[in-house]
Design a protein around this motif. Structure first.
Motif, short mmCIF file in Angstrom:
data_model
loop_
_atom_site.label_atom_id
_atom_site.label_comp_id
_atom_site.label_asym_id
_atom_site.label_seq_id
_atom_site.Cartn_x
_atom_site.Cartn_y
_atom_site.Cartn_z
N VAL A 227 0.84 -1.21 0.00
CA VAL A 227 0.00 0.00 0.00
C VAL A 227 0.87 1.25 0.00
O VAL A 227 0.57 2.24 -0.70
CB VAL A 227 -0.95 -0.03 1.21
N PHE A 228 1.95 1.24 0.78
CA PHE A 228 2.86 2.40 0.79
C PHE A 228 3.43 2.65 -0.61
O PHE A 228 3.53 3.80 -1.06
CB PHE A 228 4.01 2.15 1.77
N ILE A 229 3.80 1.60 -1.30
CA ILE A 229 4.36 1.76 -2.65
C ILE A 229 3.32 2.32 -3.61
O ILE A 229 3.61 3.22 -4.42
CB ILE A 229 4.91 0.40 -3.15
N ILE A 230 2.08 1.83 -3.51
CA ILE A 230 1.01 2.35 -4.38
C ILE A 230 0.74 3.81 -4.08
O ILE A 230 0.56 4.63 -4.99
CB ILE A 230 -0.27 1.50 -4.20
N GLN A 231 0.74 4.17 -2.80
CA GLN A 231 0.52 5.57 -2.44
C GLN A 231 1.67 6.45 -2.92
O GLN A 231 1.45 7.60 -3.32
CB GLN A 231 0.35 5.69 -0.93
N VAL A 233 3.51 5.89 -5.60
CA VAL A 233 3.40 6.01 -7.05
C VAL A 233 2.37 7.07 -7.42
O VAL A 233 2.59 7.89 -8.31
CB VAL A 233 3.06 4.64 -7.67
N GLY A 234 1.22 7.05 -6.71
CA GLY A 234 0.23 8.09 -6.94
C GLY A 234 -0.57 7.92 -8.22
O GLY A 234 -0.56 8.82 -9.09
N ILE A 235 -1.25 6.80 -8.35
CA ILE A 235 -2.08 6.57 -9.53
C ILE A 235 -3.25 7.55 -9.50
O ILE A 235 -3.92 7.70 -8.47
CB ILE A 235 -2.59 5.11 -9.56
N PRO A 236 -3.53 8.25 -10.59
CA PRO A 236 -4.63 9.22 -10.60
C PRO A 236 -5.98 8.55 -10.30
O PRO A 236 -6.20 7.38 -10.61
CB PRO A 236 -4.59 9.80 -12.02
N GLY A 242 0.72 10.91 -5.04
CA GLY A 242 2.02 10.34 -5.32
C GLY A 242 2.74 11.07 -6.44
O GLY A 242 2.39 12.20 -6.81
N TRP A 243 3.75 10.42 -6.97
CA TRP A 243 4.59 11.08 -7.97
C TRP A 243 3.84 11.34 -9.28
O TRP A 243 3.95 12.43 -9.85
CB TRP A 243 5.82 10.23 -8.25
N ILE A 244 3.06 10.38 -9.75
CA ILE A 244 2.34 10.60 -11.01
C ILE A 244 1.32 11.72 -10.88
O ILE A 244 1.24 12.62 -11.73
CB ILE A 244 1.68 9.27 -11.46
N ALA A 245 0.55 11.69 -9.80
CA ALA A 245 -0.45 12.73 -9.60
C ALA A 245 0.22 14.09 -9.39
O ALA A 245 -0.28 15.13 -9.84
CB ALA A 245 -1.33 12.39 -8.40
N ALA A 246 1.36 14.12 -8.72
CA ALA A 246 2.05 15.39 -8.47
C ALA A 246 2.56 16.00 -9.76
O ALA A 246 2.42 17.21 -9.99
CB ALA A 246 3.19 15.17 -7.48
N PHE A 247 3.17 15.19 -10.63
CA PHE A 247 3.67 15.72 -11.91
C PHE A 247 2.51 16.12 -12.83
O PHE A 247 2.66 17.01 -13.68
CB PHE A 247 4.57 14.70 -12.59
#
Length: 329
Positions: A227-231, A233-236, A242-247
């Protein structure tokens, strides 16, 4: 006056060799001749006087006193006194240990007052758990157990900041309202569940050396690492900054994107620390001698000794017996 006028019987003045001043000085000197110091006679009186005066000087030579060893009776008495003192010290320590053990037993019999979560006494909800690292956790496990507790607190703070970041993202683009809603759900769901599902099991495992608690912790905490890894990563549309949502957000609003990047960094830190923690707990678990067989025995003993299980088993047996009697009738 001629020479005939002189006394013919007087000594001639110029002809006497002993009238020379150098000779008369030697003959009239007070220095004693060497003949007066015979080598085989008694010592000179003056030298003896000096020796006598030196021997009567106030500074006497040091004389070593003979050491007096204690008698066997005195040695035995000192050894007996030492043994009595040590025995009194041991009895005092034993009495102190008995007193502490009685205090712990009395506390266990009367029940410990719950102290977690630390809520005010006037608060309608009372604490649900008793938690004391210094009392219940062995010294060699306290550091790791506290680190896992701090990881749980850090995770809760990260979830709260994730909610704020998703709220800021929602204010800039209403299409991401689902992220804000899910962030609220994750905060409400993961905060108590993570405490109950992986912190309390590892706390109990360190406290009672329970193999079943160790296995339960490893299973649940491995899911938490995922769960930490998924959070991170930040899937929209998943409610995580996470990183994807932030970028994705930094193109629309740099301030919101920067906030989400900070949250993504915190999620990444949680993932890294959780991997380190699970390795440390596993290394300690291997040193405790726990095994899967012990976990199965603890689980079976816990199930069979449970009052709920015993009540259900008794009710099922009595119902089966009554059904069999009614069938025979």
């Amino acid at each position: 006056m001629t020479e005939f006028d002189n006394n013919p019987f007087a000594e001639p003045v110029h002809d006497n060799p002993f009238n020379d001043p150098s000779v008369t000085q030697v003959t009239n000197s007070t220095i004693e001749p060497v003949d007066q110091y015979p080598p085989f006679t008694q010592p000179y009186d003056g030298l003896a006087a000096q020796t006598t005066s030196a021997s009567t000087s106030p500074y006497q030579p040091a004389v070593l006193q003979p050491s007096t060893e204690p008698s066997p009776q005195a040695s035995a008495a000192a050894a007996q006194a030492n043994l009595l003192r040590q025995q009194e010290e041991l009895e005092r320590k034993a009495a102190e240990l008995d007193r502490r053990e009685q205090e712990l037993q009395s506390r266990d019999s009367t029940g410990k007052e719950n102290n977690w979560p630390p809520l005010p006494k006037s608060f309608p909800i009372k604490p649900c758990f008793y938690q004391d690292f210094s009392e219940e956790i062995p010294v060699e496990y306290q550091r790791v157990c506290k680190m896992i507790y701090y990881l749980w607190m850090f995770h809760c703070v990260t979830l709260f900041l994730n909610l704020l970041a998703c709220l800021a993202y929602f204010t800039t683009d209403t299409a991401y309202g689902v992220d804000f809603g899910l962030s609220i759900l994750w905060l409400i769901l993961f905060t108590p569940c993570s405490f109950l599902c992986w912190f309390r099991p590892v706390y109990k495992a360190f406290k009672t050396d329970s193999s079943f608690s160790f296995f339960f912790f490893f299973f649940v905490f491995f899911c938490q690492v995922v769960v930490f890894i998924i959070q991170a990563v930040g899937i929209p549309k998943w409610g995580n900054s996470g990183w994807i949502a932030a970028f994705s957000a930094i193109g629309n609003n740099k301030a919101v994107g920067a906030i989400m990047i900070i949250v993504a960094i915190l999620f990444t830190i949680c993932a890294v620390i959780s991997v380190i923690m699970i390795k440390m707990v596993h290394s300690m678990y291997r040193r405790t001698g726990a095994s899967f067989q012990k976990a199965q025995q603890e689980f079976s003993q816990g199930v069979f000794t449970s009052k709920t299980f015993q009540t259900a088993a008794t009710g099922a047996a009595s119902a089966a017996a009554q059904g069999a009697l009614q069938g025979n009738n």
